[in-house]
Design a protein around this motif. Structure first.
Motif, short mmCIF file in Angstrom:
data_model
loop_
_atom_site.label_atom_id
_atom_site.label_comp_id
_atom_site.label_asym_id
_atom_site.label_seq_id
_atom_site.Cartn_x
_atom_site.Cartn_y
_atom_site.Cartn_z
N TYR A 279 0.83 -1.21 0.00
CA TYR A 279 0.00 0.00 0.00
C TYR A 279 0.86 1.25 0.00
O TYR A 279 0.47 2.27 -0.57
N HIS A 280 2.01 1.19 0.65
CA HIS A 280 2.92 2.33 0.64
C HIS A 280 3.73 2.36 -0.66
O HIS A 280 4.01 3.43 -1.19
N GLY B 191 1.13 1.16 -4.13
CA GLY B 191 -0.27 1.41 -3.81
C GLY B 191 -1.17 0.43 -4.54
O GLY B 191 -0.73 -0.53 -5.17
N ALA C 240 4.31 5.20 -11.11
CA ALA C 240 5.37 5.51 -10.15
C ALA C 240 6.61 6.08 -10.84
O ALA C 240 7.21 7.04 -10.37
N LEU D 242 4.78 9.94 -10.23
CA LEU D 242 4.67 10.03 -8.78
C LEU D 242 5.48 11.19 -8.22
O LEU D 242 6.67 11.32 -8.47
N ARG E 12 4.77 12.31 -4.65
CA ARG E 12 4.97 12.05 -3.22
C ARG E 12 3.89 11.11 -2.71
O ARG E 12 2.89 10.87 -3.38
N ASN E 13 4.12 10.59 -1.51
CA ASN E 13 3.10 9.85 -0.78
C ASN E 13 2.51 10.74 0.31
O ASN E 13 3.20 11.62 0.83
N GLY F 51 0.84 5.58 4.67
CA GLY F 51 1.06 6.49 3.54
C GLY F 51 0.68 5.89 2.21
O GLY F 51 1.50 5.80 1.29
N CYS F 52 -0.58 5.47 2.07
CA CYS F 52 -1.02 4.81 0.83
C CYS F 52 -1.48 5.79 -0.23
O CYS F 52 -1.75 5.40 -1.36
N HIS G 266 -1.15 8.13 -3.07
CA HIS G 266 -0.13 8.42 -4.07
C HIS G 266 -0.54 9.65 -4.87
O HIS G 266 -1.64 9.70 -5.44
N ASP H 32 -5.06 6.07 -7.53
CA ASP H 32 -4.88 4.70 -7.10
C ASP H 32 -5.56 3.80 -8.13
O ASP H 32 -5.85 4.26 -9.24
#
Length: 584
Positions: free
Chosen positions: A235-236, A239, A275, A279, A281-282, A291-292, A294, A316
């Motif tokens: 999940y971190h 995601g 990603a 991407l 940041r989280n 921190g899931c 995204h 997500d």
């Protein structure tokens, strides 16, 4: 302070009056989804439509909120504009912790403001502001203004709607702290019907943590489970977007309005691609160490010079499936650009993407024409889809007004019901097979999270109706218990029954441990009873033809198996929702 009652703030927008009520029932419903149903029974009206001013909008948290990691969700309950029946939605952000710090178990809003209004509540505060000047403001712009109107610390949570909510779209969402949402079933329209543009929850009070060694020791254990093991790592990491490639390999990825269940182009919008290419940041909900969330970036170049504007957009799996695969948009930045417009308009991204996928196929087949769509909807054309999103949020003709009320409602009027990808509401992104289609089609809130039907399909090749039915009921009930707490469902692998019992004991609710399973049964029945009293007929639910035409990793869909499970699940729902006098 541990208490066996609920502290509930009730705000009437019509009269401007506010009451704080202490209501019994902790041992009957725990909190969260159980408390929300209990409050709707008290303040709601079975015999009035969803937009009656006296229908309540309810926000409820649970007994473990603020005490343990990932107990970070809020349950929002209301009578839905989508089907005019009781429903609920869940969101994270800071809303749950802000309610806890405001010393509230629930916020109930009734009535209708005379003009567009922003509401601010705290432990000893209720204030309304006339924000008629904000009518038509998008959700992002609204957030910027509200942060100036209601300054506060990190314990402040800001909920708001965009134009779609003001225009009463049946799938208008409530934006929570920018990157989280009460997304499904039209909570944003309920706020719009009350002339309520925004709610600011101020966590302006502290609360004591349990004394003794048991609580900190257990907290540390749970924290380590969530942060140092592989259980939550995905999940971190990538995601839920990590699901794109595996579902594509399983021929279970809805693609091009479910005309396909896989595509060689899926890799272009995979979690790995997002990603690598987008991407930024989280982020995390308050009270969550995982921190899931995204957050990707969209880059726009100004035409007059070489400068760029960067915007942050959350993503997500579900947004990618709905605005990528279902629309055959196969460039990650273009998916984010569509999502950016959806965020501004204040629409649910899943319903929006699926609705536009149906409209694209309907236009392609000649069921509708460009006089309805205004723009020439075409697979993969992100620019045109962005224009269509704006017309869903601010309807320009009868077609978009109706499409904003739901894809199937529009299909019944124009044609194309067979290929409308609707399972109670616009589908979630799992073309895994019969159990999931029945689960979402007949589920309480028509969500992929009502039960793990999507996971069951991926693990079972047998076609045992009773076995599948037992799974749906049991798994659904277990999720209800966690939704009473109100915990993030990502954490269900950690918060098993024994650990939940230990957590309840450590904060002073140990006397409830022996009855948690019983409470889960009771709440399950309460919720179904509310829906059935408002006209829900699970035995009349039909699954559109498109779902019978697909092929998954198990082969062609088995329509006999799906229909038998549908009938069995409908019968069990009617049994669970039977009137109280029949309970004994």
């Amino acid at each position: 302070m541990i208490r066996d009652f609920f502290r509930v703030m009730v705000v009437n927008l019509t009269t401007g009056k506010t009451n704080i009520e202490d209501l019994p029932g902790r041992g009957e419903v725990l909190g969260g989804t159980g408390l929300a149903a209990h409050l709707f029974r008290k303040y709601g009206h079975i015999d009035r439509d969803w937009d009656d001013p006296e229908q309540p909008l309810i926000f409820a948290i649970g007994p473990l909120t603020g005490y343990f990691p990932l107990m970070s969700k809020t349950c929002c309950a209301f009578r839905s504009p989508y089907h005019n029946q009781y429903t609920e939605s869940y969101a994270g952000g800071k809303s749950a912790l802000s309610l806890r710090f405001a010393d509230l178990d629930a916020l109930v809003i009734t009535g209708k403001a005379r003009r567009l209004t922003a509401l601010c509540v705290g432990s000893r505060r209720m204030e309304t502001r006339d924000v008629e000047y904000m009518r038509g403001f998008d959700a992002i712009q609204t957030g910027r203004v509200l942060r100036k109107i209601f300054p506060g610390s990190g314990r402040r949570s800001i909920l708001r709607i965009g134009p779609a909510g003001e225009n009463l779209s049946a799938y208008a969402c409530i934006n929570v702290d920018t990157f989280r949402h009460f997304g499904r079933m039209g909570g944003g329209a309920v706020m719009g019907s009350k002339n309520l543009k925004a709610i600011c929850i101020l966590g302006d009070r502290g609360f004591d943590l349990p004394e003794g060694k048991a609580y900190p020791k257990l907290y540390k254990h749970i924290f380590q489970q969530l942060t140092t093991t592989e259980m939550m790592a995905k999940y971190h990491g990538l995601g839920t977007a990590v699901n794109i490639n595996p579902l594509n390999a399983l021929q279970s990825l809805p693609w091009k309005n479910l005309q396909q269940t896989s595509s060689p182009e899926a890799e272009n919008i995979s979690g790995e691609t997002f990603a690598d290419d987008t991407l930024l940041r989280n982020a995390a909900c308050a009270g969550c160490p995982v921190g899931c969330i995204h957050v990707g970036f969209v880059r726009e170049q100004f035409q007059t010079n070489n400068q760029y504007l960067y915007r942050q957009v959350g993503y997500d799996y579900e947004p990618i499936f709905a605005c990528g695969g279902m629309l055959e948009v196969t460039e990650a930045p273009e998916v984010l650009r569509i999502l950016d417009v959806i965020e501004k308009e204040g629409l649910d991204c899943m319903s929006t993407g699926v609705a536009l996928a149906w409209a694209t196929e309907a236009l392609e087949r000649g069921v509708i024409s460009e006089s309805e769509t205004v723009v020439p909807l075409k697979w993969g054309d992100s620019e045109t889809y962005m224009q269509a999103v704006e017309m869903l949020g601010r309807p320009v003709n009868d077609f978009y007004k109706l499409l904003a009320q739901g894809t199937m409602k529009c299909a019944k009027a124009y044609g194309g019901e067979d290929f409308a990808c609707v399972l109670g509401q616009e589908m979630a992104g799992y073309a895994t097979g019969e159990v999931f289609f029945v689960s979402e089609g007949l589920g309480f809130r028509h969500s992929h999270l009502d039960s793990g039907g999507y996971a069951y399909d991926q693990k079972h090749e047998d076609k045992d109706v009773q076995k599948a039915l037992d799974f749906l009921i049991k798994d659904g009930r277990e999720r209800i218990v966690l939704n009473c707490m109100v915990g993030c469902l990502f954490s269900r692998g950690v918060y098993k029954d024994e650990l939940l019992a230990e957590a309840m004991e450590s904060v002073g609710y140990g006397e409830l441990n022996g009855s948690i399973t019983e409470i889960g049964h009771r709440v399950q029945r309460m919720r179904w009873r509310l829906r059935l009293e408002m006209g829900y007929r699970p035995d009349k639910v039909e699954i559109p033809k498109r779902y019978t035409e697909i092929t998954t990793w198990k082969g062609p869909l088995d329509t006999d198996y799906m229909d038998a499970l549908r009938r069995a699940y409908a019968a069990r729902i009617l049994e669970m929702g039977a009137p109280e006098e029949a309970d004994s």
